[in-house]
Design a protein around this motif. Structure first.
Motif, short mmCIF file in Angstrom:
data_model
loop_
_atom_site.label_atom_id
_atom_site.label_comp_id
_atom_site.label_asym_id
_atom_site.label_seq_id
_atom_site.Cartn_x
_atom_site.Cartn_y
_atom_site.Cartn_z
N GLU A 57 0.83 -1.21 0.00
CA GLU A 57 0.00 0.00 0.00
C GLU A 57 0.87 1.27 0.00
N ASP A 58 1.92 1.27 0.81
CA ASP A 58 2.82 2.43 0.86
C ASP A 58 3.60 2.59 -0.45
N LEU A 59 4.00 1.47 -1.04
CA LEU A 59 4.70 1.51 -2.33
C LEU A 59 3.79 2.10 -3.41
N LEU A 60 2.54 1.66 -3.40
CA LEU A 60 1.57 2.15 -4.37
C LEU A 60 1.35 3.66 -4.20
N LYS A 61 1.25 4.10 -2.96
CA LYS A 61 1.07 5.53 -2.68
C LYS A 61 2.27 6.33 -3.19
N ARG A 62 3.49 5.84 -2.94
CA ARG A 62 4.69 6.54 -3.40
C ARG A 62 4.75 6.56 -4.93
N ALA A 63 4.40 5.44 -5.56
CA ALA A 63 4.39 5.36 -7.03
C ALA A 63 3.40 6.37 -7.60
N ARG A 64 2.26 6.54 -6.94
CA ARG A 64 1.26 7.51 -7.38
C ARG A 64 1.82 8.92 -7.25
N GLU A 65 2.52 9.20 -6.12
CA GLU A 65 3.09 10.53 -5.89
C GLU A 65 4.08 10.94 -6.98
N ILE A 66 4.85 9.98 -7.47
CA ILE A 66 5.87 10.35 -8.46
C ILE A 66 5.45 10.03 -9.89
N GLY A 67 4.21 9.54 -10.05
CA GLY A 67 3.64 9.39 -11.38
C GLY A 67 4.08 8.18 -12.18
N ILE A 68 4.27 7.05 -11.52
CA ILE A 68 4.64 5.82 -12.23
C ILE A 68 3.39 5.25 -12.90
N LYS A 69 3.45 5.07 -14.19
CA LYS A 69 2.31 4.57 -14.95
C LYS A 69 2.19 3.05 -14.82
N GLY A 70 0.96 2.55 -14.80
CA GLY A 70 0.71 1.11 -14.70
C GLY A 70 0.83 0.57 -13.28
N ARG A 71 0.96 1.43 -12.31
CA ARG A 71 1.20 1.02 -10.93
C ARG A 71 0.08 0.17 -10.33
N SER A 72 -1.15 0.42 -10.73
CA SER A 72 -2.28 -0.28 -10.11
C SER A 72 -2.30 -1.78 -10.45
N SER A 73 -1.64 -2.16 -11.54
CA SER A 73 -1.62 -3.58 -11.90
C SER A 73 -0.32 -4.27 -11.47
N MET A 74 0.56 -3.54 -10.78
CA MET A 74 1.85 -4.11 -10.37
C MET A 74 1.74 -4.81 -9.03
N ASN A 75 2.55 -5.88 -8.86
CA ASN A 75 2.66 -6.51 -7.56
C ASN A 75 3.78 -5.80 -6.78
N LYS A 76 4.04 -6.24 -5.56
CA LYS A 76 5.00 -5.55 -4.71
C LYS A 76 6.40 -5.50 -5.33
N SER A 77 6.89 -6.61 -5.84
CA SER A 77 8.25 -6.62 -6.41
C SER A 77 8.34 -5.73 -7.65
N GLN A 78 7.28 -5.66 -8.43
CA GLN A 78 7.27 -4.78 -9.60
C GLN A 78 7.25 -3.31 -9.18
N LEU A 79 6.52 -3.00 -8.12
CA LEU A 79 6.50 -1.64 -7.60
C LEU A 79 7.88 -1.23 -7.10
N VAL A 80 8.54 -2.13 -6.36
CA VAL A 80 9.88 -1.84 -5.85
C VAL A 80 10.82 -1.55 -7.01
N LYS A 81 10.78 -2.38 -8.03
CA LYS A 81 11.66 -2.20 -9.20
C LYS A 81 11.36 -0.87 -9.90
N ALA A 82 10.08 -0.57 -10.09
CA ALA A 82 9.69 0.67 -10.76
C ALA A 82 10.15 1.89 -9.97
N LEU A 83 10.03 1.84 -8.65
CA LEU A 83 10.47 2.96 -7.82
C LEU A 83 11.98 3.12 -7.85
N ARG A 84 12.69 2.03 -7.85
CA ARG A 84 14.15 2.09 -7.91
C ARG A 84 14.63 2.59 -9.27
N ASP A 85 13.91 2.23 -10.32
CA ASP A 85 14.30 2.63 -11.67
C ASP A 85 13.95 4.08 -11.97
#
Length: 86
Positions: A57-85
Motif C-alpha cells: 500500500e505504501d509503495l503504491l502511494k509513493r508510485a502515485r506521488e511520483i507518477g509511475i504509470k501502470g502502478r495499479s496492476s503491479m505486484n510488490k516486487s514490480q512496484l519496488v523495481k519501478a520505484l528504484r528505476d
C-alpha cells in the motif's frame, strides 16, 4: 552526455545502480562521496527503510506521488523495481 553531467563519481554511481539503488539515490550518494569522501558519507547512513520493507500500500502511494504509470496492476516486487528505476 548532458543528462548525466551532474554525476560527479560515475564509477560509484554505476556500482550503486548495479546494486539496485534508484537513479536519484545513486546520484545523491555518488555526488556526496565525490565532495566529502566515501568514508564520511558511508558513516552518515540512510534514515529511510528499504523499499523491500515497505507495505504494498505504501509503495503504491509513493508510485502515485511520483507518477509511475501502470502502478495499479503491479505486484510488490514490480512496484519496488519501478520505484528504484525511477
Amino acid at each position: 552526455m548532458c543528462a548525466r553531467a551532474q554525476i560527479k563519481d560515475e564509477t560509484k554511481y554505476q556500482k550503486l545502480r548495479d546494486k539496485g539503488e534508484s537513479k536519484e539515490k545513486a546520484a545523491r550518494i555518488a555526488n556526496a562521496s565525490a565532495a566529502q569522501g566515501g568514508k564520511k558519507v558511508g558513516r552518515k547512513g540512510g534514515k529511510n527503510p528499504s523499499y523491500d520493507d515497505w507495505t504494498e500500500e505504501d509503495l503504491l502511494k509513493r508510485a502515485r506521488e511520483i507518477g509511475i504509470k501502470g502502478r495499479s496492476s503491479m505486484n510488490k516486487s514490480q512496484l519496488v523495481k519501478a520505484l528504484r528505476d525511477h
